[in-house]
Design a protein around this motif. Structure first.
Motif, PDB file in Angstrom:
ATOM      1  N   GLY A  92       0.812  -1.200   0.000  1.00 29.57           N
ATOM      2  CA  GLY A  92       0.000   0.000   0.000  1.00 29.57           C
ATOM      3  C   GLY A  92       0.851   1.258   0.000  1.00 29.57           C
ATOM      4  N   LYS A  93       0.199   2.376  -0.173  1.00 28.88           N
ATOM      5  CA  LYS A  93       0.917   3.652  -0.245  1.00 28.88           C
ATOM      6  C   LYS A  93       1.582   4.010   1.080  1.00 28.88           C
ATOM      7  N   ALA A  94       0.920   3.742   2.187  1.00 30.14           N
ATOM      8  CA  ALA A  94       1.516   4.014   3.496  1.00 30.14           C
ATOM      9  C   ALA A  94       2.777   3.176   3.678  1.00 30.14           C
ATOM     10  N   GLY A  95       2.742   1.937   3.221  1.00 31.66           N
ATOM     11  CA  GLY A  95       3.911   1.066   3.301  1.00 31.66           C
ATOM     12  C   GLY A  95       5.053   1.569   2.440  1.00 31.66           C
ATOM     13  N   ILE A  96       4.735   2.102   1.260  1.00 25.74           N
ATOM     14  CA  ILE A  96       5.779   2.667   0.389  1.00 25.74           C
ATOM     15  C   ILE A  96       6.446   3.851   1.083  1.00 25.74           C
ATOM     16  N   ILE A  97       5.649   4.711   1.719  1.00 22.14           N
ATOM     17  CA  ILE A  97       6.216   5.850   2.449  1.00 22.14           C
ATOM     18  C   ILE A  97       7.121   5.344   3.577  1.00 22.14           C
ATOM     19  N   PHE A  98       6.685   4.320   4.274  1.00 27.21           N
ATOM     20  CA  PHE A  98       7.484   3.712   5.339  1.00 27.21           C
ATOM     21  C   PHE A  98       8.830   3.214   4.790  1.00 27.21           C
ATOM     22  N   VAL A  99       8.797   2.466   3.697  1.00 25.53           N
ATOM     23  CA  VAL A  99      10.026   1.918   3.102  1.00 25.53           C
ATOM     24  C   VAL A  99      10.927   3.055   2.639  1.00 25.53           C
TER      25      VAL A  99
END
Length: 160
Positions: A92-99
């Motif tokens: 998800g997009k939140a996960g991409i920001i996290f990575v």
């Protein structure tokens, strides 16, 4: 738990600050150059939207050449998205920001110059993508609050 949320919020705030500064440094109307980087070894895959994979036998890194307006964060975002697509991992997009944020922080959030080559190891991408898959609901919600502030279209970022 509060310490964890504070850490998430601090990382996200750093991401936003870096992205905002990068956007301010790019003159309006500046287009990204489309000159591909020459790989030091034959790439295993080559696509305008994906980085060159160096060392095809071990698939060690994604390699990008920074274009006008790119930042380490935008290059890390592209690497995370590319890794997710090629490995069929959805965070998800939140996960991409996290990575992206964790890749940038691990590298010291360096400034990137136009024409500079930036590499992301597949091992680091795997580590942070695995962590993104395992974020708690609270942490996901904290990262989700920044999704609307991020441009996920990386088609012109770090042309390979």
């Amino acid at each position: 738990m509060i310490t964890s949320l504070f850490s998430v919020a601090a990382r996200a705030a750093a991401l936003i600050a870096v992205a905002a500064v990068a956007q301010l440094l790019v003159p309006a109307g500046t287009a990204a150059a489309a000159t591909p980087a020459a790989p030091s070894q034959p790439p295993a895959t080559q696509n305008q939207n994906q980085g060159h994979i160096q060392n095809p036998a071990s698939q060690a890194t994604y390699r990008y050449t920074a274009q006008a307006g790119d930042s380490y964060h935008t290059l890390a975002r592209k690497a995370a998205q590319t890794y997710g697509l090629t490995q069929k991992i959805e965070v998800g997009k939140a996960g991409i920001i996290f990575v992206e944020t964790n890749l940038a922080q691990a590298a010291g959030s360096p400034a990137v110059s136009e024409g500079q080559t930036v590499e992301f190891s597949l091992a680091s991408l795997k580590q942070w993508m695995d962590a993104a898959k395992n974020l708690s609901a609270e942490d996901k919600a904290a990262w989700e609050s920044y999704v609307g502030l991020v441009d996920f279209n990386t088609s012109q970022v770090g042309r390979a």
